[in-house]
Scaffold this motif. Sequence first.
Motif, PDB file in Angstrom:
ATOM      1  N   THR A 283       0.860  -1.178   0.000  1.00 56.25           N
ATOM      2  CA  THR A 283       0.000   0.000   0.000  1.00 56.25           C
ATOM      3  C   THR A 283       0.894   1.225   0.000  1.00 56.25           C
ATOM      4  OG1 THR A 283      -0.154   0.140   2.412  1.00 56.25           O
ATOM      5  CG2 THR A 283      -1.869  -1.113   1.281  1.00 56.25           C
TER       6      THR A 283
ATOM      7  N   ASN B 112      -2.763   7.723   0.356  1.00 55.89           N
ATOM      8  CA  ASN B 112      -2.097   6.793   1.263  1.00 55.89           C
ATOM      9  C   ASN B 112      -3.043   5.619   1.492  1.00 55.89           C
ATOM     10  OD1 ASN B 112       0.109   8.438   1.470  1.00 55.89           O
ATOM     11  ND2 ASN B 112      -0.380   9.219   3.493  1.00 55.89           N
ATOM     12  N   GLY B 113      -2.549   4.411   1.297  1.00 58.46           N
ATOM     13  CA  GLY B 113      -3.392   3.234   1.440  1.00 58.46           C
ATOM     14  C   GLY B 113      -3.829   2.632   0.126  1.00 58.46           C
TER      15      GLY B 113
ATOM     16  N   ASN C  73      -3.771   0.443  -3.018  1.00 61.74           N
ATOM     17  CA  ASN C  73      -3.114  -0.849  -3.206  1.00 61.74           C
ATOM     18  C   ASN C  73      -2.265  -0.867  -4.475  1.00 61.74           C
ATOM     19  OD1 ASN C  73      -4.067  -2.527  -0.961  1.00 61.74           O
ATOM     20  ND2 ASN C  73      -6.090  -2.190  -1.853  1.00 61.74           N
TER      21      ASN C  73
ATOM     22  N   GLY D  64      -9.231   3.546   7.489  1.00 65.15           N
ATOM     23  CA  GLY D  64      -8.297   3.313   6.393  1.00 65.15           C
ATOM     24  C   GLY D  64      -8.789   2.238   5.452  1.00 65.15           C
TER      25      GLY D  64
ATOM     26  N   ARG E   2      -6.125  -3.513   7.591  1.00 69.59           N
ATOM     27  CA  ARG E   2      -6.539  -2.134   7.383  1.00 69.59           C
ATOM     28  C   ARG E   2      -5.326  -1.242   7.576  1.00 69.59           C
ATOM     29  NH1 ARG E   2     -11.364  -1.245  10.446  1.00 69.59           N
ATOM     30  NH2 ARG E   2     -12.653  -1.406   8.576  1.00 69.59           N
ATOM     31  N   ASN E   3      -5.042  -0.425   6.563  1.00 67.78           N
ATOM     32  CA  ASN E   3      -3.827   0.399   6.577  1.00 67.78           C
ATOM     33  C   ASN E   3      -2.584  -0.462   6.775  1.00 67.78           C
ATOM     34  OD1 ASN E   3      -4.673   2.942   5.964  1.00 67.78           O
ATOM     35  ND2 ASN E   3      -4.905   3.611   8.077  1.00 67.78           N
TER      36      ASN E   3
END
Length: 327
Positions: free
Chosen positions: A96, A158-159, A161, A208, A225-226
């Motif tokens: 990510t 941010n995050g 994929n 996130g 998550r995140n």
Amino acid sequence: MKRQLAILAILILILTTSLTANGAGHTKGREVEPFTPAFKPGDYVWHPEISPAGPVVIIVSLPEQKMYVYRNGVRIGFSTVSTGTKGHPTPTGMFTILQKKVRHESSIYKGAKMPHMQRLTWSGIAMHAGHLPGYPASHGCVRLPIDFAERLYSVTNNGTNVIVTDDKFAPGETAEPARLLSGKTGAPSTPPLAVGGFEWHPEKAPTGPLSIILSTADQQIYAYRNGIEIGRAAVPSTGLAQGSGSFVYSALDKFDPNGLRDWTSTSSFGSAQAPDIKALVKQVTIAPEFLEHLRTAVSPGTTLIITDVHVSAQTRSEPGFNILTTD
């Protein structure tokens, strides 16, 4: 006359150089038509208007030296890239985006300019504008044309994929029977849960983007998550054959008449056809309570990976994580 021709040649050289590179030697790039038969280093396609909103998934093919960009399951971009050399390979796996900076200077290679940097690992792997000679030439990063790097930067967060594969890529099929994510063949990274067992700790990462991995090799399903594991459950039976490959899906903002969410198959890498998610859910053995937790957590853009490789132990260490990686 000779002097005029010499001046003209110099002007053409200067103009050509300005179109292909900046002062740092970075490739500027050239936007071409979607069905251009032969792509040259620096060529790219960009049509975000085809799918103006929704989650973004990025796939980098190391053999092809190309990047594919999807938004809400629709391909909006395609570009040539330059990745790591044999001595400094780009790691394969699912990542990510951890950090974004429009103007970035490498802390490892002092003075190296990395415009529109998007960090994939805290150990120095990122996507950024750079020089594209037509073959792998970086120290592990994914180099992009300057113009494309700026456009890509505008649609990610941010995050987001990013999947880096060592297989040739083709949407919905595979060019060669191989694996999307090169995984270790040893034992699972965590002790397997008992049948019906699960863990669910959403407080570890309350907000996130969510990613889900179903590993038939581990006989477990993981929720991140995140980049932080918030849950896992035992999946002793899926009905899928071992060695079938890896499949990537993205959750859509649509439901069928029965209230089940629709998913789009972003890509498949393996010898088998991508499973139908709704049919698969009916045949897997998994704790109903965990499945309900997942359904509640899934939102448009959630990435689901079904794979026959083990999940890397690095996924449980820290936010600077690599999922299903060779390193």
